[in-house]
Design a protein around this motif. Structure first.
Motif, PDB file in Angstrom:
ATOM      1  N   ALA A 294       0.870  -1.164   0.000  1.00  0.00           N
ATOM      2  CA  ALA A 294       0.000   0.000   0.000  1.00  0.00           C
ATOM      3  C   ALA A 294       0.911   1.220   0.000  1.00  0.00           C
ATOM      4  N   VAL A 295       0.595   2.163  -0.850  1.00  0.00           N
ATOM      5  CA  VAL A 295       1.338   3.416  -0.907  1.00  0.00           C
ATOM      6  C   VAL A 295       0.393   4.497  -0.398  1.00  0.00           C
ATOM      7  N   PHE A 296       0.862   5.227   0.588  1.00  0.00           N
ATOM      8  CA  PHE A 296       0.049   6.246   1.249  1.00  0.00           C
ATOM      9  C   PHE A 296       0.750   7.584   1.106  1.00  0.00           C
ATOM     10  N   LEU A 297       0.093   8.521   0.445  1.00  0.00           N
ATOM     11  CA  LEU A 297       0.623   9.883   0.304  1.00  0.00           C
ATOM     12  C   LEU A 297      -0.117  10.762   1.301  1.00  0.00           C
ATOM     13  N   LEU A 298       0.630  11.537   2.043  1.00  0.00           N
ATOM     14  CA  LEU A 298       0.051  12.424   3.037  1.00  0.00           C
ATOM     15  C   LEU A 298       0.689  13.794   2.869  1.00  0.00           C
ATOM     16  N   GLY A 299      -0.140  14.796   2.754  1.00  0.00           N
ATOM     17  CA  GLY A 299       0.396  16.130   2.549  1.00  0.00           C
ATOM     18  C   GLY A 299      -0.306  17.183   3.367  1.00  0.00           C
ATOM     19  N   MET A 300       0.357  18.308   3.440  1.00  0.00           N
ATOM     20  CA  MET A 300      -0.158  19.462   4.155  1.00  0.00           C
ATOM     21  C   MET A 300      -0.020  20.663   3.232  1.00  0.00           C
ATOM     22  N   THR A 301      -1.065  21.476   3.170  1.00  0.00           N
ATOM     23  CA  THR A 301      -1.041  22.683   2.369  1.00  0.00           C
ATOM     24  C   THR A 301      -1.078  23.885   3.310  1.00  0.00           C
TER      25      THR A 301
ATOM     26  N   TRP B 201      -0.514  26.617  11.480  1.00  0.00           N
ATOM     27  CA  TRP B 201      -0.106  25.421  10.730  1.00  0.00           C
ATOM     28  C   TRP B 201       1.067  24.667  11.355  1.00  0.00           C
ATOM     29  N   LEU B 202       1.844  25.305  12.214  1.00  0.00           N
ATOM     30  CA  LEU B 202       3.009  24.637  12.787  1.00  0.00           C
ATOM     31  C   LEU B 202       2.660  23.390  13.621  1.00  0.00           C
ATOM     32  N   PRO B 203       1.563  23.395  14.399  1.00  0.00           N
ATOM     33  CA  PRO B 203       1.229  22.167  15.130  1.00  0.00           C
ATOM     34  C   PRO B 203       1.011  20.963  14.207  1.00  0.00           C
ATOM     35  N   ALA B 204       0.343  21.155  13.078  1.00  0.00           N
ATOM     36  CA  ALA B 204       0.137  20.059  12.118  1.00  0.00           C
ATOM     37  C   ALA B 204       1.469  19.641  11.506  1.00  0.00           C
ATOM     38  N   PHE B 205       2.311  20.603  11.212  1.00  0.00           N
ATOM     39  CA  PHE B 205       3.626  20.326  10.633  1.00  0.00           C
ATOM     40  C   PHE B 205       4.491  19.498  11.585  1.00  0.00           C
ATOM     41  N   ARG B 206       4.429  19.825  12.864  1.00  0.00           N
ATOM     42  CA  ARG B 206       5.241  19.134  13.871  1.00  0.00           C
ATOM     43  C   ARG B 206       4.737  17.730  14.196  1.00  0.00           C
ATOM     44  N   ALA B 207       3.485  17.450  13.888  1.00  0.00           N
ATOM     45  CA  ALA B 207       2.921  16.137  14.217  1.00  0.00           C
ATOM     46  C   ALA B 207       3.518  15.027  13.350  1.00  0.00           C
ATOM     47  N   MET B 208       3.853  15.318  12.105  1.00  0.00           N
ATOM     48  CA  MET B 208       4.329  14.264  11.207  1.00  0.00           C
ATOM     49  C   MET B 208       5.645  13.636  11.660  1.00  0.00           C
ATOM     50  N   PRO B 209       6.666  14.386  12.047  1.00  0.00           N
ATOM     51  CA  PRO B 209       7.889  13.716  12.511  1.00  0.00           C
ATOM     52  C   PRO B 209       7.644  12.790  13.704  1.00  0.00           C
ATOM     53  N   ALA B 210       6.727  13.150  14.583  1.00  0.00           N
ATOM     54  CA  ALA B 210       6.428  12.295  15.735  1.00  0.00           C
ATOM     55  C   ALA B 210       5.806  10.977  15.269  1.00  0.00           C
ATOM     56  N   MET B 211       4.892  11.056  14.300  1.00  0.00           N
ATOM     57  CA  MET B 211       4.271   9.834  13.769  1.00  0.00           C
ATOM     58  C   MET B 211       5.299   8.960  13.071  1.00  0.00           C
TER      59      MET B 211
ATOM     60  N   GLY C  36       3.918  23.204   0.887  1.00  0.00           N
ATOM     61  CA  GLY C  36       3.974  22.368   2.074  1.00  0.00           C
ATOM     62  C   GLY C  36       4.578  21.009   1.787  1.00  0.00           C
ATOM     63  N   PRO C  37       4.674  20.191   2.821  1.00  0.00           N
ATOM     64  CA  PRO C  37       5.321  18.884   2.706  1.00  0.00           C
ATOM     65  C   PRO C  37       4.381  17.800   2.172  1.00  0.00           C
ATOM     66  N   THR C  38       4.986  16.787   1.591  1.00  0.00           N
ATOM     67  CA  THR C  38       4.299  15.552   1.212  1.00  0.00           C
ATOM     68  C   THR C  38       5.161  14.389   1.697  1.00  0.00           C
ATOM     69  N   VAL C  39       4.533  13.405   2.292  1.00  0.00           N
ATOM     70  CA  VAL C  39       5.232  12.220   2.752  1.00  0.00           C
ATOM     71  C   VAL C  39       4.691  11.023   1.972  1.00  0.00           C
ATOM     72  N   ILE C  40       5.602  10.275   1.379  1.00  0.00           N
ATOM     73  CA  ILE C  40       5.249   9.044   0.675  1.00  0.00           C
ATOM     74  C   ILE C  40       5.577   7.899   1.623  1.00  0.00           C
ATOM     75  N   GLN C  41       4.559   7.135   1.981  1.00  0.00           N
ATOM     76  CA  GLN C  41       4.745   6.021   2.905  1.00  0.00           C
ATOM     77  C   GLN C  41       4.457   4.705   2.191  1.00  0.00           C
ATOM     78  N   TYR C  42       5.219   3.681   2.544  1.00  0.00           N
ATOM     79  CA  TYR C  42       5.014   2.334   2.027  1.00  0.00           C
ATOM     80  C   TYR C  42       4.583   1.445   3.184  1.00  0.00           C
ATOM     81  N   TRP C  43       3.493   0.710   2.978  1.00  0.00           N
ATOM     82  CA  TRP C  43       2.922  -0.153   3.999  1.00  0.00           C
ATOM     83  C   TRP C  43       2.708  -1.552   3.446  1.00  0.00           C
ATOM     84  N   ARG C  44       2.611  -2.512   4.335  1.00  0.00           N
ATOM     85  CA  ARG C  44       2.329  -3.896   3.954  1.00  0.00           C
ATOM     86  C   ARG C  44       0.940  -4.007   3.330  1.00  0.00           C
ATOM     87  N   SER C  45      -0.050  -3.248   3.854  1.00  0.00           N
ATOM     88  CA  SER C  45      -1.415  -3.325   3.332  1.00  0.00           C
ATOM     89  C   SER C  45      -2.203  -2.083   3.728  1.00  0.00           C
TER      90      SER C  45
END
Length: 170
Positions: free
Chosen positions: A14-21, A31-41, A73-82
């Motif tokens: 599964a490919v999961f794209l997550l972004g913030m605008t 917007w900084l609280p949302a931006f800071r949440a991604m590194p923690a996840m 803003g940032p985009t994170v491309i994540q790879y998952w098993r499913s």
């Protein structure tokens, strides 16, 4: 001599794209609280992956990620098993994502249009992905799995789609 390589993964992914605008860059307080949440996840997911490899914890299914930064803003491309693994993680109240998501909605109601979030999920069957890497550092699916010589999965993209790992020939 540089050798063409491809990723070694053979199953579904599964490919999961997550972004913030960032709609109001002059309001980092919105917007900084949302931006800071991604590194923690991501930190939590990478820690789980490492601990599961050591037998200390059950694997959540996260394989790895890559972050990109654009003008809005940032985009994170994540790879998952499913996809099931993605949705399971998203709903876990004892993990970082769910509380962060609820806090984002609370802030978004108080400051509409300051920051947007988006995601796209792709369920990719075992015969639906291929890759090639030549004279480049490991990235993408090759970075989150491992690299093998192209000849193991087929010399062309068409051959690699739907291929099973072939025995290497000397």
């Amino acid at each position: 001599m540089v050798e063409r390589q491809t990723h070694s993964h053979e199953g579904e992914i599964a490919v999961f794209l997550l972004g913030m605008t960032i709609n109001r860059p002059w309001r980092p307080d919105h917007w900084l609280p949302a931006f800071r949440a991604m590194p923690a996840m991501l930190g939590e997911l990478y820690t789980n992956k490492a601990q599961s490899e050591g037998g200390e914890e059950e694997w959540l299914g996260f394989m790895g990620a890559r972050s990109l930064f654009g003008a809005r803003g940032p985009t994170v491309i994540q790879y998952w098993r499913s996809t099931d693994d993605i949705y399971r993680y998203a709903g876990m109240t004892d993990r970082v994502h769910r509380p962060a998501w609820l806090e984002f909605y609370r802030q978004a109601k108080a400051h509409p249009d300051s920051v947007g979030v988006w995601h796209e999920t792709y369920a990719v069957p075992a015969d639906g992905h291929e890759s090639i890497y030549y004279a480049t550092p490991s990235m993408g699916l090759g970075a989150v799995t491992s690299l093998v010589p192209v000849r193991r999965r087929g010399d062309t993209a068409r051959e690699r789609l739907g291929s099973e790992v072939r025995a290497t020939t000397a």
